[in-house]
Structures are given as structure tokens and as C-alpha cells.
Design a protein around this motif. Structure first.
Motif, PDB file in Angstrom:
ATOM      1  N   PRO A  30     -58.753  30.648 -35.581  1.00 46.62           N
ATOM      2  CA  PRO A  30     -57.977  31.814 -35.160  1.00 46.62           C
ATOM      3  C   PRO A  30     -57.051  32.318 -36.272  1.00 46.62           C
ATOM      4  CG  PRO A  30     -56.955  29.819 -34.307  1.00 46.62           C
ATOM      5  CD  PRO A  30     -58.181  29.391 -35.064  1.00 46.62           C
ATOM      6  N   TYR A  31     -56.881  33.623 -36.304  1.00 48.12           N
ATOM      7  CA  TYR A  31     -55.965  34.216 -37.289  1.00 48.12           C
ATOM      8  C   TYR A  31     -55.101  35.274 -36.601  1.00 48.12           C
ATOM      9  CZ  TYR A  31     -59.933  37.517 -37.433  1.00 48.12           C
ATOM     10  OH  TYR A  31     -60.958  38.364 -37.093  1.00 48.12           O
ATOM     11  N   GLN A  32     -53.963  35.539 -37.205  1.00 50.80           N
ATOM     12  CA  GLN A  32     -53.043  36.505 -36.602  1.00 50.80           C
ATOM     13  C   GLN A  32     -53.276  37.896 -37.188  1.00 50.80           C
ATOM     14  OE1 GLN A  32     -49.088  35.304 -35.198  1.00 50.80           O
ATOM     15  NE2 GLN A  32     -49.144  33.765 -36.819  1.00 50.80           N
ATOM     16  N   LEU A  33     -53.428  38.857 -36.285  1.00 55.59           N
ATOM     17  CA  LEU A  33     -53.584  40.253 -36.668  1.00 55.59           C
ATOM     18  C   LEU A  33     -52.368  41.010 -36.158  1.00 55.59           C
ATOM     19  CD1 LEU A  33     -55.857  42.268 -37.850  1.00 55.59           C
ATOM     20  CD2 LEU A  33     -56.192  42.889 -35.444  1.00 55.59           C
ATOM     21  N   ALA A  34     -51.924  41.986 -36.921  1.00 51.39           N
ATOM     22  CA  ALA A  34     -50.697  42.696 -36.531  1.00 51.39           C
ATOM     23  C   ALA A  34     -50.800  44.183 -36.819  1.00 51.39           C
ATOM     24  CB  ALA A  34     -49.500  42.124 -37.296  1.00 51.39           C
ATOM     25  N   GLU A  43     -46.327  29.316 -37.404  1.00 52.04           N
ATOM     26  CA  GLU A  43     -46.357  29.463 -35.949  1.00 52.04           C
ATOM     27  C   GLU A  43     -46.656  30.915 -35.603  1.00 52.04           C
ATOM     28  OE1 GLU A  43     -41.491  29.592 -35.909  1.00 52.04           O
ATOM     29  OE2 GLU A  43     -42.598  27.701 -35.717  1.00 52.04           O
ATOM     30  N   ASP A  44     -46.641  31.221 -34.300  1.00 49.11           N
ATOM     31  CA  ASP A  44     -46.892  32.586 -33.867  1.00 49.11           C
ATOM     32  C   ASP A  44     -45.808  33.522 -34.395  1.00 49.11           C
ATOM     33  OD1 ASP A  44     -49.047  31.661 -32.510  1.00 49.11           O
ATOM     34  OD2 ASP A  44     -48.243  32.002 -30.495  1.00 49.11           O
ATOM     35  N   ALA A  45     -46.232  34.630 -34.965  1.00 48.25           N
ATOM     36  CA  ALA A  45     -45.277  35.654 -35.368  1.00 48.25           C
ATOM     37  C   ALA A  45     -44.668  36.280 -34.120  1.00 48.25           C
ATOM     38  CB  ALA A  45     -45.974  36.718 -36.193  1.00 48.25           C
ATOM     39  N   GLN A  46     -43.501  36.848 -34.272  1.00 52.29           N
ATOM     40  CA  GLN A  46     -42.832  37.524 -33.156  1.00 52.29           C
ATOM     41  C   GLN A  46     -42.612  38.992 -33.517  1.00 52.29           C
ATOM     42  OE1 GLN A  46     -42.079  35.836 -30.255  1.00 52.29           O
ATOM     43  NE2 GLN A  46     -43.069  34.074 -31.240  1.00 52.29           N
ATOM     44  N   ILE A  47     -42.665  39.842 -32.506  1.00 55.52           N
ATOM     45  CA  ILE A  47     -42.341  41.252 -32.722  1.00 55.52           C
ATOM     46  C   ILE A  47     -40.947  41.345 -33.330  1.00 55.52           C
ATOM     47  CG2 ILE A  47     -41.803  43.415 -31.524  1.00 55.52           C
ATOM     48  CD1 ILE A  47     -44.135  42.769 -29.610  1.00 55.52           C
ATOM     49  N   GLY A  48     -40.817  42.127 -34.399  1.00 57.08           N
ATOM     50  CA  GLY A  48     -39.528  42.284 -35.065  1.00 57.08           C
ATOM     51  C   GLY A  48     -39.362  41.420 -36.303  1.00 57.08           C
ATOM     52  N   ASP A  49     -40.261  40.448 -36.514  1.00 58.18           N
ATOM     53  CA  ASP A  49     -40.169  39.609 -37.718  1.00 58.18           C
ATOM     54  C   ASP A  49     -40.250  40.480 -38.979  1.00 58.18           C
ATOM     55  OD1 ASP A  49     -40.167  37.332 -36.204  1.00 58.18           O
ATOM     56  OD2 ASP A  49     -42.160  36.633 -36.810  1.00 58.18           O
ATOM     57  N   GLY A  56     -41.798  45.549 -44.151  1.00 55.12           N
ATOM     58  CA  GLY A  56     -41.690  46.133 -42.822  1.00 55.12           C
ATOM     59  C   GLY A  56     -41.391  45.065 -41.799  1.00 55.12           C
ATOM     60  N   ILE A  57     -41.606  45.410 -40.522  1.00 55.60           N
ATOM     61  CA  ILE A  57     -41.434  44.435 -39.440  1.00 55.60           C
ATOM     62  C   ILE A  57     -42.690  44.424 -38.580  1.00 55.60           C
ATOM     63  CG2 ILE A  57     -38.903  44.579 -39.322  1.00 55.60           C
ATOM     64  CD1 ILE A  57     -39.318  46.475 -36.873  1.00 55.60           C
ATOM     65  N   VAL A  58     -42.889  43.317 -37.882  1.00 56.00           N
ATOM     66  CA  VAL A  58     -44.040  43.196 -36.990  1.00 56.00           C
ATOM     67  C   VAL A  58     -43.811  44.098 -35.775  1.00 56.00           C
ATOM     68  CG1 VAL A  58     -45.350  41.635 -35.511  1.00 56.00           C
ATOM     69  CG2 VAL A  58     -44.574  40.866 -37.773  1.00 56.00           C
ATOM     70  N   TYR A  59     -44.700  45.088 -35.592  1.00 53.00           N
ATOM     71  CA  TYR A  59     -44.624  46.005 -34.439  1.00 53.00           C
ATOM     72  C   TYR A  59     -45.315  45.367 -33.237  1.00 53.00           C
ATOM     73  CZ  TYR A  59     -45.726  50.151 -31.589  1.00 53.00           C
ATOM     74  OH  TYR A  59     -45.867  51.065 -30.560  1.00 53.00           O
ATOM     75  N   SER A  60     -46.435  44.703 -33.507  1.00 56.21           N
ATOM     76  CA  SER A  60     -47.115  43.916 -32.474  1.00 56.21           C
ATOM     77  C   SER A  60     -48.036  42.932 -33.164  1.00 56.21           C
ATOM     78  CB  SER A  60     -47.904  44.805 -31.519  1.00 56.21           C
ATOM     79  OG  SER A  60     -48.348  44.041 -30.396  1.00 56.21           O
ATOM     80  N   ARG A  61     -48.402  41.849 -32.459  1.00 59.99           N
ATOM     81  CA  ARG A  61     -49.266  40.840 -33.064  1.00 59.99           C
ATOM     82  C   ARG A  61     -50.149  40.179 -32.012  1.00 59.99           C
ATOM     83  NH1 ARG A  61     -49.270  36.139 -30.552  1.00 59.99           N
ATOM     84  NH2 ARG A  61     -49.935  35.105 -32.443  1.00 59.99           N
ATOM     85  N   THR A  62     -51.269  39.647 -32.477  1.00 59.90           N
ATOM     86  CA  THR A  62     -52.156  38.872 -31.618  1.00 59.90           C
ATOM     87  C   THR A  62     -52.755  37.756 -32.451  1.00 59.90           C
ATOM     88  OG1 THR A  62     -54.072  38.943 -30.120  1.00 59.90           O
ATOM     89  CG2 THR A  62     -54.186  40.325 -32.067  1.00 59.90           C
ATOM     90  N   GLN A  63     -53.327  36.784 -31.758  1.00 58.86           N
ATOM     91  CA  GLN A  63     -54.088  35.759 -32.456  1.00 58.86           C
ATOM     92  C   GLN A  63     -55.550  35.939 -32.067  1.00 58.86           C
ATOM     93  OE1 GLN A  63     -53.853  31.522 -31.337  1.00 58.86           O
ATOM     94  NE2 GLN A  63     -53.357  31.139 -33.484  1.00 58.86           N
ATOM     95  N   VAL A  64     -56.373  36.278 -33.048  1.00 55.41           N
ATOM     96  CA  VAL A  64     -57.782  36.556 -32.790  1.00 55.41           C
ATOM     97  C   VAL A  64     -58.548  35.232 -32.718  1.00 55.41           C
ATOM     98  CG1 VAL A  64     -59.855  37.744 -33.603  1.00 55.41           C
ATOM     99  CG2 VAL A  64     -57.593  38.743 -34.031  1.00 55.41           C
TER     100      VAL A  64
END
Lengths: 85, 387
Positions: free
Chosen positions: A27-31, A50-56, A7-15
Motif C-alpha cells: 500500500p502507498y499513500q496518495l494525496a 504513519e498515516d498522513a493527516q489532512i493539514g500536514d 504545501g499542505i495535505v488537502y486529502s489523503r488515502t492509502q491505496v
């Protein structure tokens, strides 16, 4: 029902403020990942430098999520990593 | 439906009440509300509380609190719907009065959050998420709100600073409220530099967990005048739910339950949203305020953030749509299961012209909205001034 593995990243954050059981990972990335059939799934991202981007584009992998209880039983589950082309 | 009135209201300072138990806090708020209604008891005590089992290792709050108030032989029980617990308790009270089965109901919202800190508190609060699909993956309520905010910023090409006005307005109003947890003013410019909890949500974006208790006494509107107490009418009361998880929603940026509960409450009240004089919204994070303003029809999709412009002047106490007039969750504080009852007390004070430095001039109708999770339970009430 079988869900697509990609799939693709719809949204992401770093917790940064993690709940009990996840402090050592922060910190970890949640999507929210949008799978190829359009459905959304909540999951951590892994293997990112690095930080994931929306659409990856991403794909599912099996990973350790956390450990439970005094005996440290390992909880396995799914995470998503950058799609290896 | 029999109309319902609030004939007594009370609330405690919101903050860190380390020296007082959950029972003590609830008892004091209950006594304040009963005293205002000139009552010594009620037919029922309905408690709104979210996390007593995991934060306080305590259940049966109904019996615990009613007993402390000297009320035995009445009915007393707790409502839980995450951070919407207080609004749900208020709704339960309205149903009880409107049914005609009970003459008076004491609704108490209470939460004691701050005795445990950090990761343990987050885990305790995480019980309101989906255990199998969200919590197990390391999600928190703030992290899920961050996913909404990041997506919203992406779709609408926004920056962090575009949301600052919501927090600035909350603190501007909260600075005038002696019961607020954080009475400091938030300077424009510092919002975007605050430490991140889960980017793009920072310390100055997210509402603080707090301890607090608030209470109201309900009775039938036609009986209210016999109590010789200041009455405020509950002209609309509704709850709607949405999927517990964001991932199950067709459009996560649409808070369907906020729209649906507000629509039902407005129909009951015979009002449209332009006739509402003030809003008490569930600003657990600024993105929730933006999405709620869209859900309520004050903005088109993707435009709710516009209300934050000019440091939130348009939603200030003298603006066109006064919002979170006592500081909202952000400045007054978020005592989870009590928050919905705080909103009711604050709105009642506004409509009785008893809001002091926070008064909205000439307020006749207030909408209060209390949200569980990221919009999975939404309780909306409309309060109207007595004629």
C-alpha cells in the motif's frame, strides 16, 4: 509557470488495490496536496512512517514513480514528504 | 425540439459472463429491446461502451454489434466517456431522433470487464483518468473518490458509519432485482468493518465491476403511438462536463457537471427536482451519492450524507425520495459503459409500472444520472410516464 514546492495535505488515502505498474509499492499513500499558492496537485506521499493527516505540511521531492516496459525504463516524478523543519 | 420516446427496453443479468463475448451480450440486449418495440431493425445502432479497447482488445463495436443483429447498411458507432458512456450514447440517440434525421435508433450499452482481474483491470480502467498527472502517480478512480470522501468527512466531522445507509439501501433494493449482481442484504454494522480498497472506501462502499448489456429503442414521441409498444417519454436530456481532474476544480466537493446537466434536463422537462418521483444515481462509491444529492439541490453543501440515516429509509422504495430502485451500481453492479442504459431501462420499467418487486408506486417522473470519472462527464435524463 512555476509551482511552489511546499504545501499542505488537502486529502489523503492509502491505496491497497493498485493498478499495474504500482502493485509492488502497495500500500502507498496518495494525496491531493494544496500548494502555497492554493493550487491542488495529485501526488504520492513518501518518507511517512504513519498515516498522513489532512493539514500536514509537506514539500516536493523527486522520486522514482514506476518502471515501464520490458526493459524497465524508470519513470521519475514528484512526490511529497513531511516538511523537514 | 421533437420529443423522444423509448418504445422498447431490455437488459441482461449483471455479473460475470465468462462464457459469452462482448458481441453476444450486446446482441441479446439489442434483440430484447427490438422485440419489445416490435421491430427487426433500426436506422442506427449507437453503442455506449467505456473500455473495449483496453479490456477486450476490440474496437469498432458499432459494426461488430449491428452486424450480429443482421443490420448492415445502417449507421453504427460507439460513444465513449468513461463510465458515462451509456448515458452519453442515450444522449446521442436523443439528438439523432430530435434532429429528425433518423426515425428509429437502437441504443445499446455494453461492458465486459471481468475477463481480466486485479491490477491489469485497474490499469485498463485507469485510461479514463489523466494519464500524465493522475495515472502516472498511481491514482485509481476509487483512490480519487477516497480523497473526496476523506475530505468530506474531515470538513463535516463524519464517520464511516454515516455513509452505510447508501449501501444498505442499494442492497435492499437489489435483493428484489433478479438481474442484480449481488442480491445479499447488507447488515447495519458490517459496512464499517469491510476490507479497505483505498481508505475510507471499502469493499462495501464501492460498486463492483461487472459484465452486462442493456438496450433501448428510441423514436419521435409523436410517432411512438404508431409502434403499438409501451412508450415512455424522455422529457429531458443533457450532458455537462467538468475538468477531467479533481486538482483542476475550484471546489472538488462540488459536482458542477451533475448540477448543470440536471438543471438543463429539468428545464427541458418543465419540472423542478421536487416533482421527481425516483432517482437512479451513479453510486460508484457512497461519497458520489452524497455529493450528487447536494448537486441536485436535495441537500445543502455538506448535508447529502443525511439521506443515508436510518439505514437509508428516506431513499428506500417507499421513502420520500426513492433512489437506485433496482440496486444501483452498488448491488445491481457497475458494467461501466452499460450502466447509463441500465438506468434508462430501470426507469422505463418504473414508469410503465413494470418494475415488479422494485416498483415505486405511482411514479410519473424519474431522473437518471450517469457519471464518468469523478464527475468529469455527467449525462442526466428525465423520463416521464406516457399520458
Amino acid at each position: 509557470m512555476t509551482l511552489p514546492m511546499r504545501g499542505i495535505v488537502y486529502s489523503r488515502t492509502q491505496v491497497r488495490e493498485a493498478p499495474a505498474g504500482f502493485e509492488s509499492q502497495a500500500p502507498y499513500q496518495l494525496a491531493l496536496v494544496q500548494l502555497e499558492d492554493g493550487s491542488l496537485i495529485t501526488a504520492q506521499l513518501t518518507d511517512y512512517d504513519e498515516d498522513a493527516q489532512i493539514g500536514d505540511p509537506v514539500e516536493m521531492v523527486t522520486r522514482k514513480l514506476t518502471t515501464e516496459g520490458e526493459r524497465g525504463m524508470i519513470v521519475y516524478g514528484y512526490k511529497f514528504r513531511p516538511l523537514i523543519k | 425540439m421533437t420529443g423522444v420516446s423509448i418504445i422498447g427496453a431490455g437488459m441482461l443479468a449483471v455479473g460475470e459472463h465468462w462464457s459469452r463475448s462482448i458481441g453476444e451480450l450486446a446482441e441479446e440486449a439489442g434483440r430484447l429491446a427490438l422485440e419489445e418495440a416490435r421491430l427487426t431493425g433500426a436506422d442506427a445502432v449507437i453503442v455506449g461502451n467505456a473500455y473495449c479497447a483496453t479490456l477486450n482488445q476490440q474496437t469498432q463495436l458499432g459494426s461488430l454489434i449491428a452486424g450480429r443483429l443482421g443490420l448492415v447498411g445502417v449507421e453504427a458507432w460507439r460513444c465513449e466517456a468513461g463510465d458515462a458512456s451509456g448515458g452519453v450514447a442515450l444522449r446521442a440517440g436523443c439528438l439523432a431522433i430530435a434532429s429528425g434525421l433518423l426515425r428509429t435508433v437502437l441504443v445499446i450499452g455494453v461492458e465486459k470487464s471481468t475477463d481480466i482481474v486485479g491490477a491489469a483491470r485497474l490499469a485498463a480502467r485507469n485510461t479514463s483518468l489523466d494519464a500524465d498527472f493522475e495515472t502516472v502517480n498511481g491514482a485509481t478512480q476509487t483512490a480519487l473518490a477516497a480523497l473526496l470522501m476523506r475530505r468530506y468527512m474531515h470538513e463535516n466531522n463524519l464517520e464511516l458509519a454515516d455513509f452505510a445507509g447508501f449501501s444498505i439501501n442499494a442492497h435492499r433494493n437489489g435483493s428484489r432485482n433478479p438481474l442484480a449482481m449481488y442480491r445479499n442484504l447488507l447488515r447495519p454494522g458490517v459496512f464499517s468493518k469491510a476490507p479497505m480498497l483505498a481508505d475510507p472506501i471499502s469493499l462495501f462502499d464501492s460498486a463492483p465491476d461487472a459484465d452486462g448489456a442493456a438496450a433501448v429503442v428510441l423514436t419521435a414521441a409523436d410517432a411512438a403511438k404508431t409502434f403499438n409498444a409501451p412508450a415512455v417519454h424522455i422529457s429531458g436530456s443533457a450532458i455537462a462536463n467538468d475538468s477531467l481532474m479533481l486538482q483542476d476544480r475550484a471546489d472538488p466537493l462540488r459536482l458542477m457537471a451533475a448540477s448543470q446537466s440536471a438543471e438543463r434536463a429539468l428545464i427541458q422537462a418543465g419540472l423542478d427536482q421536487r416533482q421527481i418521483d425516483l432517482l437512479e444515481l451513479h453510486d460508484s462509491c457512497t461519497i458520489m451519492t452524497a455529493l450528487t444529492l447536494e448537486a441536485l439541490g436535495y441537500s445543502e453543501r455538506g448535508q447529502g450524507w443525511v439521506w443515508a440515516q436510518q439505514d437509508g429509509a428516506r431513499i428506500g422504495l417507499t421513502g420520500e425520495l426513492p433512489t437506485n430502485t433496482f440496486g444501483g451500481l452498488k448491488s445491481r453492479g457497475n458494467p461501466s459503459g452499460a450502466t447509463g442504459v441500465y438506468q434508462a431501462v430501470e426507469a422505463a420499467l418504473q414508469l410503465r409500472e413494470g418494475a415488479g418487486d422494485n416498483q415505486v408506486a405511482g411514479a410519473r417522473h424519474a431522473m437518471i444520472q450517469n457519471i464518468g470519472g469523478l464527475g468529469s462527464t455527467v449525462a442526466t435524463h428525465i423520463l416521464s410516464a406516457a399520458d
